[in-house]
Enzyme design. Structure first.
Site, short mmCIF file in Angstrom:
data_model
loop_
_atom_site.label_atom_id
_atom_site.label_comp_id
_atom_site.label_asym_id
_atom_site.label_seq_id
_atom_site.Cartn_x
_atom_site.Cartn_y
_atom_site.Cartn_z
N GLY A 1 -1.06 1.30 13.10
CA GLY A 1 -0.48 0.82 11.84
C GLY A 1 -1.18 1.47 10.65
O GLY A 1 -1.77 2.55 10.76
N GLY A 2 -1.16 0.78 9.51
CA GLY A 2 -1.72 1.32 8.27
C GLY A 2 -3.22 1.60 8.39
O GLY A 2 -3.70 2.66 7.96
N LYS B 1 0.81 -1.23 0.00
CA LYS B 1 0.00 0.00 0.00
C LYS B 1 0.84 1.28 0.00
O LYS B 1 0.39 2.29 -0.52
CB LYS B 1 -0.96 0.02 1.20
CG LYS B 1 -2.13 -0.94 1.06
CD LYS B 1 -3.10 -0.80 2.23
CE LYS B 1 -4.27 -1.74 2.10
NZ LYS B 1 -5.29 -1.50 3.13
N ASP C 1 -10.17 2.95 1.83
CA ASP C 1 -10.35 2.45 3.20
C ASP C 1 -10.99 3.52 4.09
O ASP C 1 -11.70 3.20 5.04
CB ASP C 1 -8.99 2.05 3.83
CG ASP C 1 -8.49 0.71 3.31
OD1 ASP C 1 -9.31 -0.12 2.89
OD2 ASP C 1 -7.26 0.50 3.33
P1 NAP Z 1 -0.41 -3.07 10.85
O1 NAP Z 1 0.02 -1.96 9.94
O2 NAP Z 1 0.48 -4.25 11.05
O3 NAP Z 1 -0.73 -2.40 12.29
C1 NAP Z 1 -1.11 -3.15 13.42
C2 NAP Z 1 -1.06 -2.27 14.67
O4 NAP Z 1 -1.48 -3.08 15.76
C3 NAP Z 1 0.33 -1.73 15.01
O5 NAP Z 1 0.20 -0.44 15.57
C4 NAP Z 1 0.81 -2.71 16.07
O6 NAP Z 1 1.70 -2.14 17.01
C5 NAP Z 1 -0.48 -3.02 16.79
N1 NAP Z 1 -0.39 -4.29 17.50
C6 NAP Z 1 -0.13 -5.51 16.97
N2 NAP Z 1 -0.12 -6.44 17.96
C7 NAP Z 1 -0.33 -5.77 19.13
C8 NAP Z 1 -0.41 -6.16 20.50
N3 NAP Z 1 -0.24 -7.44 20.86
N4 NAP Z 1 -0.64 -5.21 21.43
C9 NAP Z 1 -0.81 -3.92 21.07
N5 NAP Z 1 -0.74 -3.48 19.78
C10 NAP Z 1 -0.51 -4.40 18.83
O7 NAP Z 1 -1.80 -3.68 10.36
P2 NAP Z 1 -3.00 -2.90 9.63
O8 NAP Z 1 -2.83 -2.98 8.16
O9 NAP Z 1 -3.14 -1.58 10.27
O10 NAP Z 1 -4.25 -3.85 9.99
C11 NAP Z 1 -4.69 -3.95 11.32
C12 NAP Z 1 -5.96 -4.77 11.42
O11 NAP Z 1 -7.01 -4.13 10.69
C13 NAP Z 1 -5.84 -6.18 10.85
O12 NAP Z 1 -6.56 -7.05 11.67
C14 NAP Z 1 -6.52 -6.07 9.49
O13 NAP Z 1 -7.08 -7.29 9.07
C15 NAP Z 1 -7.61 -5.05 9.79
N6 NAP Z 1 -8.06 -4.31 8.60
C16 NAP Z 1 -9.36 -4.43 8.22
C17 NAP Z 1 -9.82 -3.73 7.12
C18 NAP Z 1 -11.25 -3.88 6.70
O14 NAP Z 1 -11.60 -3.50 5.57
N7 NAP Z 1 -12.12 -4.35 7.56
C19 NAP Z 1 -8.95 -2.91 6.38
C20 NAP Z 1 -7.62 -2.80 6.82
C21 NAP Z 1 -7.18 -3.52 7.93
P3 NAP Z 1 3.29 -2.17 16.81
O15 NAP Z 1 3.56 -1.16 15.74
O16 NAP Z 1 3.79 -1.80 18.16
O17 NAP Z 1 3.65 -3.56 16.39
#
Ligand code: NAP
Length: 291
Positions: free
Chosen positions: A135-136, A72, A109
């Site tokens: 995160g993203g 992305k 998004d």
């Molecule tokens: P990402 O960029 O990997 O970000 C994940 C975030 O969660 C980071 O800030 C990470 O912190 C934090 N995190 C991970 N494990 C943790 C823990 N044990 N305790 C506290 N914080 C934690 O992922 P993303 O792309 O943002 O996606 C995140 C979620 O959203 C996923 O489940 C994805 O499937 C969902 N999502 C859904 C849609 C939809 O259309 N419904 C769209 C996009 C994403 P650190 O940086 O400290 O590791």
């Protein structure tokens, strides 16, 4: 199965991995319902092949495509243009060809996040939102909050340096974003005053279905008038949403966000309204069959 001919137009999604993507399910259902001669195909593209993939897509006159993890951000410099919204979020999830055949990108998004919230009648300017994770997806959530006119945004994370950088990254945004950041250890105070709590962490996602971003103490602080929004869509509901329900809060899961971001992308490609109900049905049927 659609009948594919020499006239069929190509759409798709790229990611690494890509086998889990539900986008082909909802897009092909919508294209069939609209009677359009298109097919939407998932492509497994590794980071080192992203640029070649784009050249190849141009060569075969692909009409447009979605982008998922991990491309992305990396795709942005490879495009001829991106919308100001995608620039603010710092990520592109939808690409199309302009009149000159050049690739343009945007981020749907944000619309995907906002659209399901519109059924709640709230004075968003006065609401306090708490975002778990940075995160993203959290970036799209922040941009969505700015679009809703939310003025009180607090982002909670576990790494102080990442929190600082996240906050700093919005300082010169063209979006009216003003946000506080807090460490996870301050969640209990923050949650007690939140009107909307959004989980953007993967905590609770299949197969870790028993996990939740909130402890029992934190759960007990959720206001009964609050909305709990989990971006995760498998399982349905997540543990976080079950916990919020026990407090009387309204809940939303990530399936509607997935649906609305997909609908916005499809509308961009085909230039006409898309059948949301057919797309939703295709997604829920698919998830029920693959439980
Ligand atoms: P990402 O960029 O990997 O970000 C994940 C975030 O969660 C980071 O800030 C990470 O912190 C934090 N995190 C991970 N494990 C943790 C823990 N044990 N305790 C506290 N914080 C934690 O992922 P993303 O792309 O943002 O996606 C995140 C979620 O959203 C996923 O489940 C994805 O499937 C969902 N999502 C859904 C849609 C939809 O259309 N419904 C769209 C996009 C994403 P650190 O940086 O400290 O590791």
């Amino acid at each position: 199965m659609p009948i594919i001919t020499g006239q069929t137009q190509l759409l798709g999604v790229i990611g690494d991995p890509i086998h889990h993507s539900l986008s082909p399910v909802m897009h092909n259902a919508a294209l069939a319902a609209m009677g359009l001669d298109y097919v939407y195909v998932p492509f497994h593209v590794k980071p080192e092949h992203l640029s070649e993939a784009l050249t190849g897509f141009a060569a075969i006159a692909m009409q447009g495509f979605n982008i998922t993890i991990p491309h992305k951000q990396a795709i942005m410099p490879l495009l001829a243009g991106i919308t100001p919204l995608a620039a603010s979020v710092g990520a592109v999830n939808t690409v199309w060809r302009d009149n000159q055949g050049q690739w343009q990108g945007t981020n749907t998004d944000v619309e995907g996040f906002v659209a399901p919230l519109l059924k709640f009648e709230r004075d968003w300017a006065t609401q306090k939102i708490l975002i778990l994770g940075m995160g993203g997806a959290a970036r799209a959530v922040v941009a969505g909050c700015a679009q809703l006119g939310i003025q009180s945004i607090c982002v909670v994370g576990r790494d102080p340096e990442k929190l600082r950088l996240f906050q700093q990254s919005w300082l010169h945004s063209p979006l009216p974003v003003s946000l506080d950041v807090a460490q996870w250890t301050h969640l209990t105070e923050q949650i007690a005053t939140a009107d909307l709590v959004v989980n953007t962490t993967p905590l609770g996602m299949y197969p870790q279905c028993d996990s939740s971003p909130l402890s029992e103490i934190e759960v007990a602080r959720i206001q009964p008038t609050a909305i709990a929004y989990d971006l995760i869509y498998t399982p349905r509901p997540t543990r976080f949403l079950q916990q919020a329900q026990t407090q009387g809060a309204a809940t939303l899961d990530g399936l509607e966000m997935l649906l609305y971001q997909g609908a916005a992308a499809l509308q961009q490609w085909v230039g006409q309204p898309v059948p949301l109900d057919k797309m939703r049905q295709a997604l829920t049927d698919h998830l029920a069959q693959n439980r």
